[in-house]
Design an enzyme around this catalytic site. Structure first.
Site, PDB file in Angstrom:
ATOM      1  N   HIS A  39       0.834  -1.197   0.000  1.00 47.14           N
ATOM      2  CA  HIS A  39       0.000   0.000   0.000  1.00 47.14           C
ATOM      3  C   HIS A  39       0.871   1.251   0.000  1.00 47.14           C
ATOM      4  CE1 HIS A  39       0.916  -0.712   4.263  1.00 47.14           C
ATOM      5  NE2 HIS A  39       0.784   0.594   4.424  1.00 47.14           N
ATOM      6  N   HIS A  70       4.941   0.082  -0.095  1.00 45.71           N
ATOM      7  CA  HIS A  70       5.579  -0.818   0.869  1.00 45.71           C
ATOM      8  C   HIS A  70       4.587  -1.826   1.439  1.00 45.71           C
ATOM      9  CE1 HIS A  70       3.950   2.531   3.285  1.00 45.71           C
ATOM     10  NE2 HIS A  70       3.731   1.606   4.205  1.00 45.71           N
ATOM     11  N   ARG A 106       5.455  -8.700  17.431  1.00 46.68           N
ATOM     12  CA  ARG A 106       6.161  -7.514  16.924  1.00 46.68           C
ATOM     13  C   ARG A 106       5.464  -6.258  17.436  1.00 46.68           C
ATOM     14  NH1 ARG A 106       5.479  -3.906  12.496  1.00 46.68           N
ATOM     15  NH2 ARG A 106       7.295  -3.573  11.118  1.00 46.68           N
ATOM     16  N   ASP A 110       0.916   5.012   1.831  1.00 46.17           N
ATOM     17  CA  ASP A 110       0.305   5.686   2.986  1.00 46.17           C
ATOM     18  C   ASP A 110      -0.557   6.878   2.579  1.00 46.17           C
ATOM     19  OD1 ASP A 110       1.385   3.886   4.716  1.00 46.17           O
ATOM     20  OD2 ASP A 110       3.005   5.176   5.423  1.00 46.17           O
TER      21      ASP A 110
END
Length: 331
Positions: free
Chosen positions: A235, A294, A304, A237
């Site tokens: 996608h 990204h 994470r 941002d």
């Protein structure tokens, strides 16, 4: 003995030697042929077919072409930052997309002078990242998505829970985990990131504003339950959030130690991938336009943690730093 006689004798000797060698070679060939005729293949005669050599070469060429196709399909991977690296600053400049052209007149002092990706391990202190990780873990203890991706937004109070969201500030017990000192550290980290963004992209720090969403994230290998759990899709941002101009990430734990998978991947032209491996305290910042398509790889094990801090040029989309909200006293 005359010289002529000696020459004749030498000539005769060479001739005899050559004849002997020829006889040895012929004898060897006859023996080999006899052996070959007596030895039969264990599983029957060897199969041959017309143009066998040509077909063999064709198969070899097809194999090479398949390897080339497979490698191009999966893309070339280049490491921008590995977990073991300790970087003062690493900068990769990329060509800016056209996403900012319409804003040049509206926000002339805010649009990037250059577009790039920056990674640094020297911006956030160990104490600061420990406080941020404690805030994240404490907040997520009151909720968490049923899928693999959860968010905690201290600005709005939004917290993933099950397949939906709740406001963590409505939970009186949750208010006790936040204090003014921790939130002051949160603000200090945000301020340092804001100035680092301004320095690297050639703008004035006073011309960019913190914007929504800015949030903690927790990712695990739990199967996705809703579309919001599918964090791994490529996608841009600025396409997802129109207010975004600059994106930053603070990694709160370590790839390869606390979790596997979950690397950050920039997807460039010609299917080249630039990877960033999370490292505790590492800050990654980049321009939010389509020059920085990204994705985040799926987490395969462990948990994470990260903090996303985003900035806008439009003051109408600005948000304030989170304020301390003490727990209500029981009456």
């Amino acid at each position: 003995m005359t010289q002529e006689v000696r020459k004749v004798k030498r000539k005769d000797a060479k001739k005899a030697k050559a004849e002997n060698e020829s006889k040895v070679v012929e004898t060897t060939k006859k023996v080999d042929q006899q052996i070959d005729s007596n030895v039969k293949p264990k599983y029957g005669p060897i199969v041959t077919f017309p143009y066998q050599r040509v077909w063999s070469r064709c198969i070899l060429i097809l194999g090479v072409l398949f390897v080339v196709w497979y490698n191009s399909k999966n893309g070339k991977e280049i490491s921008l930052a590995q977990q073991k690296d300790v970087l003062l600053s690493r900068n990769q400049v990329v060509e800016c997309s056209d996403d900012y052209k319409t804003d040049l007149d509206t926000f002339p002092n805010c649009t990037p002078q250059k577009c790039s990706r920056v990674v640094t391990d020297k911006l956030v202190s160990t104490t600061e990242v420990d406080v941020l990780l404690r805030i994240a873990k404490s907040g997520f203890s009151f909720g968490g998505s049923a899928g693999g991706a959860s968010i905690l937004d201290l600005h709005s109070g939004a917290l993933s829970k099950g397949s939906g969201m709740i406001n963590i500030y409505t939970l009186n017990a949750a208010r006790e985990i936040f204090n003014s000192v921790d939130l002051a550290i949160y603000k200090a980290v945000r301020t340092k990131i804001q100035h680092t963004v301004a320095h690297n992209f050639g703008i004035d720090a006073n011309n960019i504003y913190l914007t929504h969403p800015t949030f903690f994230s927790r990712m695990t290998n739990e199967p996705a339950k809703t579309i919001h759990d599918e964090y791994w899709h490529p996608h841009v941002d600025k396409e997802t959030y129109k207010s975004f101009y600059y994106t930053s990430l603070v990694y709160l734990n370590d790839f390869g130690k606390d979790f596997e998978g979950g690397r950050f991947v920039f997807i460039d032209k010609n299917n080249v991938n630039m990877t960033v491996e999370p490292r505790k305290g590492r800050v990654s910042l980049f321009t939010s336009g389509s020059e920085n398509l990204h994705q985040v790889e799926k987490v395969t094990s462990g948990t994470r943690y990260a903090l996303t801090v985003s900035f806008t040029c439009n003051p109408d989309y600005s948000i304030s730093d989170p304020a301390f909200q003490p727990a209500k006293k029981k009456t």
